[in-house]
Design an enzyme around this catalytic site. Structure first.
Site, short mmCIF file in Angstrom:
data_model
loop_
_atom_site.label_atom_id
_atom_site.label_comp_id
_atom_site.label_asym_id
_atom_site.label_seq_id
_atom_site.Cartn_x
_atom_site.Cartn_y
_atom_site.Cartn_z
N GLY A 14 0.66 -1.28 0.10
CA GLY A 14 -0.09 -0.01 0.02
C GLY A 14 0.79 1.30 0.07
CB SER A 42 -0.26 -8.16 -2.86
OG SER A 42 -1.22 -7.21 -3.25
NE ARG A 101 -5.08 6.64 14.42
CZ ARG A 101 -5.26 6.93 13.25
NH1 ARG A 101 -6.26 7.36 12.89
NH2 ARG A 101 -4.42 6.41 12.27
CB CYS A 131 -1.56 11.73 8.13
SG CYS A 131 -2.96 11.69 7.31
CD GLN A 158 -6.96 15.98 6.48
OE1 GLN A 158 -7.33 16.58 7.56
NE2 GLN A 158 -7.02 15.10 6.29
CB SER A 161 -0.69 10.52 -0.82
OG SER A 161 -0.47 11.55 0.03
CG HIS A 256 -1.88 16.00 5.68
ND1 HIS A 256 -2.29 15.60 4.33
CD2 HIS A 256 -2.52 15.11 6.45
CE1 HIS A 256 -2.74 14.45 4.25
NE2 HIS A 256 -3.13 14.06 5.72
CG ASN A 329 0.09 12.74 3.51
OD1 ASN A 329 0.61 13.45 2.79
ND2 ASN A 329 -0.56 11.81 3.12
#
Length: 350
Positions: A14, A42, A101, A131, A158, A161, A256, A329
């Protein structure tokens, strides 16, 4: 951990995983095996890390056998399912998703601010902030340690990506459609040129700014805005801190930017603030508007620090500072912070 610990990178193919492999190749090599894990489609691909080709293995229950630390740079639904599996297999999980989080049993760690928090991890999981939060929090934490933060108002700008490879493809595709045209001069002309293919974004991003990131929460706030609020409070240990956030998507590939209005316990001076910012680990002060020097994504992309400029004291409040901050970011905003946490875990104590 006495032997060189085994490290797994989950989501190795990723956007964050790609940068993480670069960072692991650039930093001090403290790792034994580095195992690359991704979706079954993958599996079998070979990626370069530490100058060696490593074959990607499929994400399954056996993928974590013998792994000491697992870095998760995957979507929320994947992290929610597989991070506990990795922890149950004996790995310490460092997760960049939003799933854990706000969990009180999962530390939310920024090594420059609260490295000690990594030691208490009852679920075997350590969370890395979003981020947008990481773009400002290292500089903000240094100012808080000196002045005592009491209120925060931020607007974020932002990059595409943040939405992974799909976000980058979408923006580049839209830019190719509008380049060399006179689009952007009439109502709706960009939207008509782009059509329905807005990718992971609700509106066209090329030649546009979109005041939205995340999903809808109560009273019109977005999940991204609520995340920055909650994460800032948790990292700084200020559970009642007033925080207001507006998140905006801009036509930038990576990096960002945020405007920051921070009020402190007492009067502040620009000279002292500049001194704190200039000497804070992981922060660069780049602030000379008379010479045209201030951080922009075009200059900051691909670098590790938080860059801070436009440092001013608020005109109507001697306790408040105004800042403009930029940060890549995908590096400090994701992969670098994860790598730093993993190094803290590897250093012990358990």
């Amino acid at each position: 951990m006495t032997a060189r610990p085994a490290l797994a990178v989950v989501g190795a193919t990723g956007a964050v995983g790609t940068v993480l492999l670069q960072i692991l190749s650039q930093r001090a090599d403290i790792w034994g095996e580095i195992r690359l894990i991704a979706s079954p489609r993958s599996a079998g691909r070979k990626l370069t890390v530490r100058g060696e080709q490593v074959e990607v293995v499929a994400l399954d229950e056996d993928a974590f056998t013998g792994v000491d630390i697992a870095l998760f740079g995957v979507p929320d639904e994947i992290a929610a399912r597989w991070a506990p599996v990795a922890a149950a297999a004996g790995a310490v999980v460092v997760d960049h998703s939003g799933v854990f989080r706000t969990d009180p049993d999962v530390p939310l760690v920024v090594p420059e601010i609260n490295a000690h928090a990594v030691r208490r991890r009852p679920r075997g999981i350590v969370s890395s902030p979003d981020c947008a939060t990481l773009t400002m929090i290292v500089a903000l934490g240094a100012l808080h340690a000196e002045f005592g933060l009491r209120e925060l108002v931020v607007s974020s700008y932002q990059a595409a990506s943040q939405a992974g490879h799909a976000g980058v493809r979408t923006l580049r595709g839209q830019l190719s459609l509008v380049a060399g045209t006179d689009l952007g001069t009439g109502p709706g002309d960009v939207r008509r040129a782009v059509g329905d293919d807005t990718g992971p974004f609700p509106e066209p991003v090329a030649l546009n700014v979109v005041p939205w990131a995340g999903t809808l929460c109560d009273e019109g706030w977005s999940s991204q805005e609520m995340a920055v609020r909650a994460e800032t409070r948790k990292i700084l240990g200020l559970p009642q801190l007033p925080v207001a956030v507006t998140c905006v998507r801009v036509p930038v590939i990576t990096t960002h930017s945020l405007t920051v209005h921070a009020r402190f316990e007492g009067e502040v001076t620009v000279d002292k603030a500049r001194e704190i910012i200039a000497t804070a680990p992981g922060v660069v002060l780049y602030d000379d508007p008379a010479a045209g020097e201030f951080p922009t994504p075009a200059d900051v992309v691909g670098t590790d620090p938080t860059w801070v400029g436009r440092v001013r004291r608020a005109l109507d409040d001697p306790t408040a500072l105004e800042l403009f901050v930029c940060g890549d970011n995908l590096r400090k905003g994701a992969a670098l912070n994860m790598a730093q946490i993993a190094e803290l875990v590897a250093a012990g104590p358990e």
